[in-house]
Design a protein around this motif. Structure first.
Motif, PDB file in Angstrom:
ATOM      1  N   GLN A 298       0.808  -1.226   0.000  1.00  0.00           N
ATOM      2  CA  GLN A 298       0.000   0.000   0.000  1.00  0.00           C
ATOM      3  C   GLN A 298       0.839   1.273   0.000  1.00  0.00           C
ATOM      4  O   GLN A 298       0.581   2.180  -0.779  1.00  0.00           O
ATOM      5  CB  GLN A 298      -0.913  -0.011   1.237  1.00  0.00           C
ATOM      6  N   VAL A 299       1.849   1.325   0.875  1.00  0.00           N
ATOM      7  CA  VAL A 299       2.566   2.593   1.083  1.00  0.00           C
ATOM      8  C   VAL A 299       3.765   2.703   0.148  1.00  0.00           C
ATOM      9  O   VAL A 299       4.226   1.704  -0.418  1.00  0.00           O
ATOM     10  CB  VAL A 299       3.017   2.753   2.551  1.00  0.00           C
ATOM     11  N   ASP A 300       4.262   3.929   0.008  1.00  0.00           N
ATOM     12  CA  ASP A 300       5.414   4.173  -0.870  1.00  0.00           C
ATOM     13  C   ASP A 300       6.740   3.937  -0.160  1.00  0.00           C
ATOM     14  O   ASP A 300       7.748   3.622  -0.800  1.00  0.00           O
ATOM     15  CB  ASP A 300       5.376   5.617  -1.400  1.00  0.00           C
ATOM     16  N   ALA A 301       6.759   4.127   1.164  1.00  0.00           N
ATOM     17  CA  ALA A 301       8.009   3.966   1.917  1.00  0.00           C
ATOM     18  C   ALA A 301       7.704   3.871   3.405  1.00  0.00           C
ATOM     19  O   ALA A 301       6.625   4.258   3.859  1.00  0.00           O
ATOM     20  CB  ALA A 301       8.955   5.133   1.649  1.00  0.00           C
ATOM     21  N   PHE A 302       8.682   3.325   4.158  1.00  0.00           N
ATOM     22  CA  PHE A 302       8.575   3.192   5.611  1.00  0.00           C
ATOM     23  C   PHE A 302       9.669   4.015   6.275  1.00  0.00           C
ATOM     24  O   PHE A 302      10.773   4.143   5.750  1.00  0.00           O
ATOM     25  CB  PHE A 302       8.766   1.730   6.038  1.00  0.00           C
ATOM     26  N   LEU A 303       9.341   4.546   7.460  1.00  0.00           N
ATOM     27  CA  LEU A 303      10.339   5.167   8.324  1.00  0.00           C
ATOM     28  C   LEU A 303      10.260   4.481   9.683  1.00  0.00           C
ATOM     29  O   LEU A 303       9.217   4.505  10.337  1.00  0.00           O
ATOM     30  CB  LEU A 303      10.071   6.665   8.489  1.00  0.00           C
ATOM     31  N   THR A 304      11.337   3.827  10.081  1.00  0.00           N
ATOM     32  CA  THR A 304      11.396   3.197  11.403  1.00  0.00           C
ATOM     33  C   THR A 304      12.078   4.163  12.363  1.00  0.00           C
ATOM     34  O   THR A 304      13.155   4.680  12.060  1.00  0.00           O
ATOM     35  CB  THR A 304      12.181   1.878  11.344  1.00  0.00           C
ATOM     36  N   VAL A 305      11.436   4.416  13.489  1.00  0.00           N
ATOM     37  CA  VAL A 305      11.962   5.369  14.483  1.00  0.00           C
ATOM     38  C   VAL A 305      12.207   4.621  15.789  1.00  0.00           C
ATOM     39  O   VAL A 305      11.319   3.935  16.299  1.00  0.00           O
ATOM     40  CB  VAL A 305      10.991   6.539  14.709  1.00  0.00           C
ATOM     41  N   GLU A 306      13.423   4.748  16.319  1.00  0.00           N
ATOM     42  CA  GLU A 306      13.781   4.049  17.555  1.00  0.00           C
ATOM     43  C   GLU A 306      14.708   4.910  18.411  1.00  0.00           C
ATOM     44  O   GLU A 306      15.392   5.793  17.885  1.00  0.00           O
ATOM     45  CB  GLU A 306      14.524   2.739  17.244  1.00  0.00           C
TER      46      GLU A 306
END
Length: 351
Positions: A298-306
Motif C-alpha cells: 500500500q505505502v510508498d516507503a517506511f520510516l522506522t523510528v527508535e
C-alpha cells in the motif's frame, strides 16, 4: 468501568503482577526500575504465600526464579539492561527447562553501564541474542502505563500457556511517568495443568526439571519441540496496532515510548497534507511481519523510528523484503526523538 488510580509505570507493573497471582519476586536493585522491587518488598509479603527476596546478585536472582517456577509458583524478576545481561545464562536455562516466568527490563542506555535515561537499545538482546542456544522469549512492549498493567497480567498467562519466559520491555519514561490506570477484572483463562512441577506430591513418580541432554539426538528432539512451540506462539500471540493506515501513503514503524511521539509527529505531518500512518508492534517477538508485508503493498516507503542506532529496523526490512524503501531515524544514549525531528526525517524519506 472500575476506579482509575494515578500510578507510576514501575509501580503499576508490580501491582499488576500481584493482581495476576504473582507470589514470588527475586531481584537486585538497578535504576531506572528500582520502584518495582521496592513496591514488591512492601506489598508482596501481604499476599498469601507471598515472598519477596532481594538476592545478592542478578545471577542469584534469576536462579531463584528458576527454582520457584519449577515448584509451580507464579514468579517475576525485574532489572535493567546490564542486569538482564547478567541474568542471560539463567534465562537460557529457564527456557531450556520450559519454565514459565515474567522478566521485566526497564531499559537504560548502553553499552556498558551506560546511563539511566530512556533507551530502546536492548531490542537485539530481547529478540535475537538473549543468551546461548536455540530459544526465544515472548517480548511485550507497552507504550502507556495502562498497557503495562494489561500486558503484565497477560504475560503470566502466556508464560503458563506455553511454559516459557515472557519479557516486558520498557524504558525510563514508561517506568517513571504517572498516568491513570484501571485494574480490570481478569477473565478466567483456561491454562494447562502444571503436572510437571516438582511439588513433592506423594503417589506419583518424581518430576525432574532439567535442561541438560547429553545425547545429541535427544537434544535435537528437545530443540525441535521448542521450535514448534515458538511457531505456535507466532501463530497465536502477535499483537500490533495500526493507526491512520487506511489512506496512508507512508508508514512510520515504532514501539513503546517512541510510538507515542510518532503519533504526534503523524498528526503534525497530516496537518501539512502528508498521508502517513503508524504501525506499532506490541509483541517484538513474535514480530508482526505479515502486517508490515501487507502495508508494503500500500505505502510508498517506511520510516522506522527508535531510541537506538537502529535495531528493529532490520526486522522491518526483512518483513518488507525489498518491496519498498525502509529508512531509519534514531536517537541514542538516552536522547529522545522530538516530534519535529521525526517530521523532518519523514520529509527526507518523501524527498
Amino acid at each position: 468501568m472500575g476506579e482509575k488510580i494515578l500510578m507510576k509505570g514501575n509501580e503499576a507493573i508490580a501491582e499488576a503482577a500481584i493482581k495476576a497471582g504473582c507470589t514470588h519476586f527475586f531481584g537486585y536493585p538497578i535504576t531506572p526500575q528500582n520502584a518495582i522491587p521496592a513496591y514488591m518488598a512492601e506489598n508482596l509479603p501481604k499476599v498469601e504465600n507471598g515472598c519477596f527476596l532481594q538476592a545478592e546478585s542478578e545471577v542469584a536472582a534469576i536462579n531463584m526464579v528458576y527454582g520457584a517456577a519449577g515448584a509451580g509458583a507464579r514468579v517475576m524478576t525485574s532489572s535493567s539492561s546490564p542486569g538482564i545481561s547478567l541474568k542471560a545464562e539463567g534465562i537460557s536455562y529457564i527456557a531450556g527447562a520450559e519454565l514459565p516466568c515474567v522478566i521485566v527490563n526497564i531499559v537504560r542506555g548502553g553499552p556498558g553501564l551506560g546511563g539511566i535515561q530512556p533507551a530502546q537499545s536492548d531490542y537485539f538482546q530481547a529478540t535475537k541474542g538473549m543468551a546461548h542456544g536455540d530459544f526465544k522469549l515472548v517480548v511485550l512492549a507497552p507504550s502507556s502505563v495502562q498497557e503495562t498493567v494489561d500486558l503484565t497480567m497477560e504475560a503470566f498467562d502466556i508464560a503458563d500457556r506455553y511454559r516459557t519466559p515472557v519479557m516486558i520491555i520498557g524504558d525510563g519514561i514508561i517506568g517513571q511517568m504517572m498516568e491513570p490506570v484501571e485494574f480490570k477484572e481478569q477473565q478466567e483463562v483456561k491454562l494447562p495443568k502444571k503436572d510437571w512441577i516438582t511439588d513433592g506430591a506423594a503417589g506419583r513418580e518424581k518430576n525432574v526439571i532439567n535442561s541438560l541432554h547429553l545425547e545429541a539426538s535427544e537434544l535435537e528432539k528437545h530443540n525441535l519441540k521448542l521450535d514448534k512451540k515458538y511457531k505456535d506462539i507466532e501463530k497465536n500471540e502477535i499483537k500490533v496496532e495500526k493507526k491512520q493506515m487506511d489512506d496512508a501513503e507512508f508508514a512510520i514503524v515504532a514501539y513503546g515510548t517512541t510510538a507515542r511521539i510518532a503519533e504526534s509527529a503523524i498528526k503534525e505531518a497530516r496537518s501539512e497534507g502528508i498521508k502517513v500512518g503508524l504501525i506499532r508492534p506490541i509483541t517484538l517477538f513474535p514480530f508482526p511481519k505479515k502486517t508490515i508485508a501487507q502495508a508494503a503493498k500500500q505505502v510508498d516507503a517506511f520510516l522506522t523510528v527508535e531510541m537506538s542506532t537502529g535495531q528493529m529496523v532490520e526486522d522491518v526490512r526483512l518483513a518488507v523484503n525489498g518491496e519498498k524503501p525502509v529508512e531509519f531515524y534514531g536517537r541514542t544514549g538516552g536522547m529522545v526523538p522530538s516530534v519535529e525531528e521525526i517530521v523532518k526525517a519523514l520529509k527526507g524519506v518523501i524527498e
